[in-house]
Design a protein around this motif. Structure first.
Motif, PDB file in Angstrom:
ATOM      1  N   UNK A   1      64.495  99.920  71.936  1.00 49.28           N
ATOM      2  CA  UNK A   1      63.871  98.579  71.769  1.00 49.28           C
ATOM      3  C   UNK A   1      62.492  98.609  71.452  1.00 49.28           C
ATOM      4  N   UNK A   2      61.627  97.555  70.554  1.00 48.23           N
ATOM      5  CA  UNK A   2      60.216  97.752  70.445  1.00 48.23           C
ATOM      6  C   UNK A   2      59.438  97.691  71.643  1.00 48.23           C
ATOM      7  N   UNK A   3      58.266  97.669  71.815  1.00 50.56           N
ATOM      8  CA  UNK A   3      57.343  97.603  72.967  1.00 50.56           C
ATOM      9  C   UNK A   3      57.342  96.135  73.125  1.00 50.56           C
ATOM     10  N   UNK A   4      56.830  95.697  74.295  1.00 51.40           N
ATOM     11  CA  UNK A   4      56.866  94.325  74.718  1.00 51.40           C
ATOM     12  C   UNK A   4      55.812  93.445  73.893  1.00 51.40           C
ATOM     13  N   UNK A   5      54.729  93.993  73.530  1.00 49.66           N
ATOM     14  CA  UNK A   5      53.978  93.461  72.681  1.00 49.66           C
ATOM     15  C   UNK A   5      53.270  94.326  71.662  1.00 49.66           C
ATOM     16  N   UNK A   6      52.643  93.706  70.642  1.00 49.03           N
ATOM     17  CA  UNK A   6      52.024  94.512  69.568  1.00 49.03           C
ATOM     18  C   UNK A   6      50.361  94.062  69.750  1.00 49.03           C
ATOM     19  N   UNK A   7      49.675  95.065  69.439  1.00 44.85           N
ATOM     20  CA  UNK A   7      48.074  94.714  69.410  1.00 44.85           C
ATOM     21  C   UNK A   7      47.664  94.751  67.951  1.00 44.85           C
ATOM     22  N   UNK A   8      46.956  93.856  67.534  1.00 45.62           N
ATOM     23  CA  UNK A   8      46.428  93.909  66.155  1.00 45.62           C
ATOM     24  C   UNK A   8      44.878  94.161  66.092  1.00 45.62           C
ATOM     25  N   UNK A   9      44.698  94.865  65.473  1.00 48.52           N
ATOM     26  CA  UNK A   9      43.076  95.254  65.288  1.00 48.52           C
ATOM     27  C   UNK A   9      42.393  95.752  63.984  1.00 48.52           C
ATOM     28  N   UNK A  10      41.236  95.331  63.678  1.00 46.60           N
ATOM     29  CA  UNK A  10      40.692  95.920  62.651  1.00 46.60           C
ATOM     30  C   UNK A  10      40.755  97.155  62.403  1.00 46.60           C
ATOM     31  N   UNK A  11      40.746  98.069  61.512  1.00 45.63           N
ATOM     32  CA  UNK A  11      40.878  99.529  61.516  1.00 45.63           C
ATOM     33  C   UNK A  11      40.300 100.203  60.315  1.00 45.63           C
ATOM     34  N   UNK A  12      39.686  99.275  59.262  1.00 48.59           N
ATOM     35  CA  UNK A  12      38.892  99.956  58.238  1.00 48.59           C
ATOM     36  C   UNK A  12      37.709 100.622  58.428  1.00 48.59           C
ATOM     37  N   UNK A  13      37.178 101.245  57.764  1.00 48.94           N
ATOM     38  CA  UNK A  13      35.870 101.824  57.571  1.00 48.94           C
ATOM     39  C   UNK A  13      34.604 100.565  57.624  1.00 48.94           C
ATOM     40  N   UNK A  14      33.797 101.001  58.408  1.00 52.20           N
ATOM     41  CA  UNK A  14      32.668 100.088  58.457  1.00 52.20           C
ATOM     42  C   UNK A  14      31.290 100.727  58.543  1.00 52.20           C
ATOM     43  N   UNK A  15      30.272 100.062  58.175  1.00 52.54           N
ATOM     44  CA  UNK A  15      28.922 100.788  58.495  1.00 52.54           C
ATOM     45  C   UNK A  15      27.743  99.772  58.779  1.00 52.54           C
ATOM     46  N   UNK A  16      27.084  99.748  59.794  1.00 46.21           N
ATOM     47  CA  UNK A  16      26.311  98.825  60.198  1.00 46.21           C
ATOM     48  C   UNK A  16      24.842  99.044  59.362  1.00 46.21           C
TER      49      UNK A  16
END
Length: 376
Positions: free
Chosen positions: A269-284
């Motif tokens: 079975x899949x996990x009970x929940x999925x986490x969605x998060x930004x993952x792209x390159x970024x520079x401040x």
């Protein structure tokens, strides 16, 4: 740097450096600063029950942790060896990259909560003081900062000569100081943690695996407790079209892969929940200025494909600390030079990343066209 008056009763206190964020970058900066004699306060929200996405620690992190004096305490306690990675990229067969014979030996599959806690304990043991809460306001005054920290109703004021932003991709503190996080694309991770299966434990392979597909790519790696992290990577605007926010579809797509599916046969079975998060390159930009520096993802975030997130967090935390110490010692160009190095590191990463994505030419779809430089 001089010692500072400290207060735990909500009254104004002072320190040499306030570090906002207690992840690997913030702890590395706090540890390096405290070891150099600075009076450091670490401020971060209280621990939550939000699930963590596990990571593999690259071998190159070893020398950094050794320089901080915490290699055995932090990296070798409760984690398992990672002997490299395999990638199904540009063809149907997997290519293997081994770290066993590299100069730093194998990496580690991390228990992230334990790893982060050990780094924080090391920083506190070196003399850093931890406060719970977020930065609520920051004001620049001659020669120092006045910072409001804490939760609503329990806010406290702290005076610091320098501030360090280690708040991650949002770069919350740097934004307040006029800097701008500049993401390079919309890469997003839809991740789940597969809990350790019951019954007789099966010794997992000690490698990570990447597998590309028409809408993006998959990543998986074993965790020290017998569980597994599994992530689908695509652009934010493509998640809905691929139905990756739906656990059942996400799981079905994982089961339909050519190679990832062999790593998840112990789970039904899949996990009970999925986490969605930004993952792209970024520079401040800029990543530092008079009296402040950003470190870790708050300075420059890398594509997970590079597998160097924690290494960059540790390295920039230490470099940011070094720039602050140099500035305090009279090198007025140290912080500006650090900001330029961050920009150069980010641009180098983007060039290497482009080469990697160009190696996959099997699909003419929006995700891949964007990375091949053609219009969507």
């Amino acid at each position: 740097m001089s010692g500072a008056k400290r207060s735990r009763d909500g009254c104004e206190a002072s320190c040499d450096v306030l570090v906002a964020g207690a992840g690997p970058a913030g702890c590395a900066a706090a540890l390096a600063l405290a070891q150099a004699g600075a009076d450091v306060v670490l401020t971060a929200p209280a621990t939550t029950d939000r699930p963590r996405v596990g990571e593999s620690l690259a071998p190159a992190a070893g020398p950094l942790l050794e320089r901080l004096g915490v290699l055995e305490r932090v990296a070798l306690d409760g984690h398992t060896p990672c002997y490299g990675g395999r990638a199904v990229w540009g063809g149907d067969g997997p290519a293997e990259v081994s770290s066993v014979l590299g100069p730093y030996g194998p990496g580690r599959h991390l228990d992230r909560a334990r790893f982060d806690a050990a780094l924080l304990e090391a920083a506190e043991a070196a003399g850093a003081l931890r406060r719970t809460g977020r930065i609520r306001a920051v004001e620049r005054l001659p020669g120092h900062w006045r910072v409001a920290t804490g939760a609503p109703g329990t806010a406290a004021t702290l005076v610091a000569r320098y501030v360090v932003d280690a708040t991650g991709r949002p770069a919350r503190l740097a934004r307040r100081l006029g800097a701008t996080p500049c993401p390079s694309d919309r890469l997003t991770a839809v991740a789940g943690i597969l809990a350790a299966p019951g019954g007789r434990p099966v010794e997992p392979e000690r490698t990570s695996l990447v597998e590309s597909t028409f809408w993006g790519w998959w990543y998986t790696a074993p965790l020290p407790d017998g569980g597994r992290v599994l992530m689908a990577m695509t652009d934010a605007d493509l998640v809905a079209g691929a139905h990756l926010h739906d656990r059942a579809v996400w799981w079905a797509r994982a089961q339909a892969t050519g190679h990832i599916r062999h790593r998840i046969t112990s789970w039904r079975e899949p996990p009970r929940q999925l986490t969605v998060a930004a993952a792209g390159p970024s520079c401040t930009r800029p990543a530092a200025g008079p009296g402040w520096a950003a470190v870790g993802d708050a300075a420059t975030a890398t594509d997970p494909l590079a597998a160097r997130g924690i290494v960059m967090a540790l390295a920039t935390g230490m470099e940011g600390a070094r720039a602050i110490l140099a500035d305090h010692a009279g090198d007025s160009g140290a912080l500006a030079a650090y900001a330029r190095r961050i920009t150069a590191l980010h641009e180098e990463h983007l060039r290497a990343r482009a080469v990697q994505y160009r190696r996959e030419q099997r699909w003419d779809t929006p995700f891949w066209r964007r990375r091949h430089g053609t219009t969507d």
